[in-house]
Design an enzyme around this catalytic site. Structure first.
Site, PDB file in Angstrom:
ATOM      1  N   GLU A 117       0.807  -1.231   0.000  1.00  0.00           N
ATOM      2  CA  GLU A 117       0.000   0.000   0.000  1.00  0.00           C
ATOM      3  C   GLU A 117       0.835   1.275   0.000  1.00  0.00           C
ATOM      4  O   GLU A 117       0.293   2.364  -0.090  1.00  0.00           O
ATOM      5  CB  GLU A 117      -0.967   0.063   1.210  1.00  0.00           C
ATOM      6  CG  GLU A 117      -1.902  -1.102   1.356  1.00  0.00           C
ATOM      7  CD  GLU A 117      -2.793  -0.997   2.599  1.00  0.00           C
ATOM      8  OE1 GLU A 117      -2.771   0.059   3.281  1.00  0.00           O
ATOM      9  OE2 GLU A 117      -3.515  -1.963   2.881  1.00  0.00           O
ATOM     10  N   GLY A 118       2.151   1.169   0.159  1.00  0.00           N
ATOM     11  CA  GLY A 118       2.978   2.357   0.333  1.00  0.00           C
ATOM     12  C   GLY A 118       3.144   2.769   1.778  1.00  0.00           C
ATOM     13  O   GLY A 118       3.658   3.852   2.074  1.00  0.00           O
TER      14      GLY A 118
END
Length: 334
Positions: A301-302
């Site tokens: 997701e970062g």
């Protein structure tokens, strides 16, 4: 010369030489990218690319394919980890549909860059046709060029796609000529039996294709639409001279693909964390890179980028705001 000017500025802050450790390397890197001794981080962005993978239907993940769609809706609703951390650190987040296996309703705050619904099953055929891969690269570049118009000079990339650790393991194996068994981890949390099944499936996949392939052929054959768009996005971010925050295993495989073609991209890359996916430390070592954080993350997701961002900001702040020995009238070491 800028390099020596930056080092002088860092060394003469009110601290022992090298006392801020990795922060000093970060400050110097950022100054070199921005070609100044007084760098700034402007309008930080996080882009999360989402897509499904044909190989997910073979049972390489602990979660069903529909989780990709469900998590995208969670991102759009602001309820995922990446939303929480981006809000905390005032990072603008963009969610991109690169190839989710669903038709999303109109009116969502979603960047529609869908090339097709899911990549193909690599046990039967390459993940993308040549045209689809080129379109994915172009879509990633377009996303970043639009963000660059906002004045953003630091950008992170995350991903969501059930099956994408499998795609990344295959890409790593081919990019570095390493047995695929050395590149496989538990992904979203496989048990021992599921892990053995994943190993068997990925062995079968890698043996189906030629041993000699270039970087783009590897990404087109084994990657996913979100990984391909991330590759294009990273290339454009480098062209725009942005700082590139690199997340975990999947994002590192994407940047490794670009690095094989253009080694200079690492000048702009900040590796934010080393993940719990067992091939990630090995991959960072192959690129001779060191990550900022080691928090045992394995989420994607970062999230690693958003968590590392305040540390990156601290590197810039000490360079710009910390007194020198002369300014503070503090005696330096003889």
């Amino acid at each position: 010369m800028l390099s020596s000017e930056l080092q002088h500025k860092i060394d003469f802050k009110t601290k022992p030489l090298g006392a801020l450790g990795h922060l000093e390397h970060l400050a110097r890197k950022i100054g070199m990218v921005q070609k100044t001794t007084s760098p700034q981080l402007l309008n930080p962005h996080m882009v999360v690319f989402a897509a499904d993978h044909g190989i997910a239907t073979a049972g390489v993940s602990a979660y069903p394919q529909e989780v990709t769609y469900q998590m995208v809706m969670n991102f759009l609703g602001g309820g995922a980890a990446i939303n929480v951390f981006c809000r905390q650190h005032d990072i603008t987040i963009k969610i991109v549909d690169a190839g989710v296996n669903v038709d999303f309703p109109e009116g969502l705050n979603l960047v529609n860059k869908k090339v097709r619904k899911s990549s193909r099953n690599i046990l039967e055929e390459p993940a993308m046709t040549f045209e689809e891969y080129q379109q994915a690269l172009e879509n990633g570049k377009t996303v970043v060029s639009e963000i660059a118009k906002t004045g953003c000079n630091i950008i992170g990339f995350g991903e969501m796609g059930i099956g994408n650790t499998s795609a990344s393991s295959l890409m790593m194996s081919k990019l570095f000529d390493i047995p695929v068994t050395h590149c496989i981890g538990r992904g979203t949390g496989l048990n021992d039996q599921q892990l053995q099944n994943k190993i068997s499936i990925l062995r079968e996949a890698v043996e189906k294709y030629p041993s000699e392939m270039n970087e783009d052929e590897i990404a087109r054959t084994f990657g996913g639409l979100e990984i391909a768009q991330m590759i294009g996005a990273m290339e454009e971010a480098f062209r725009q001279n942005m700082l590139i925050m690199v997340d975990g295993f999947i994002a590192t495989v994407a940047v490794a693909t670009v690095w094989k073609k253009n080694p200079e991209i690492l000048n702009n890359c900040i590796f934010c964390h080393v993940s719990n996916e067992n091939a990630h430390p090995q991959l960072l070592g192959l690129m001779r890179e060191k990550a900022i954080l080691n928090l045992d993350l394995r989420l994607g997701e970062g999230t690693g980028c958003a968590l590392a961002y305040p540390i990156i900001q601290s590197a810039v702040n000490f360079l710009n705001e910390m007194s020198s020995f002369e300014d503070a009238h503090v005696s330096n070491k003889e």
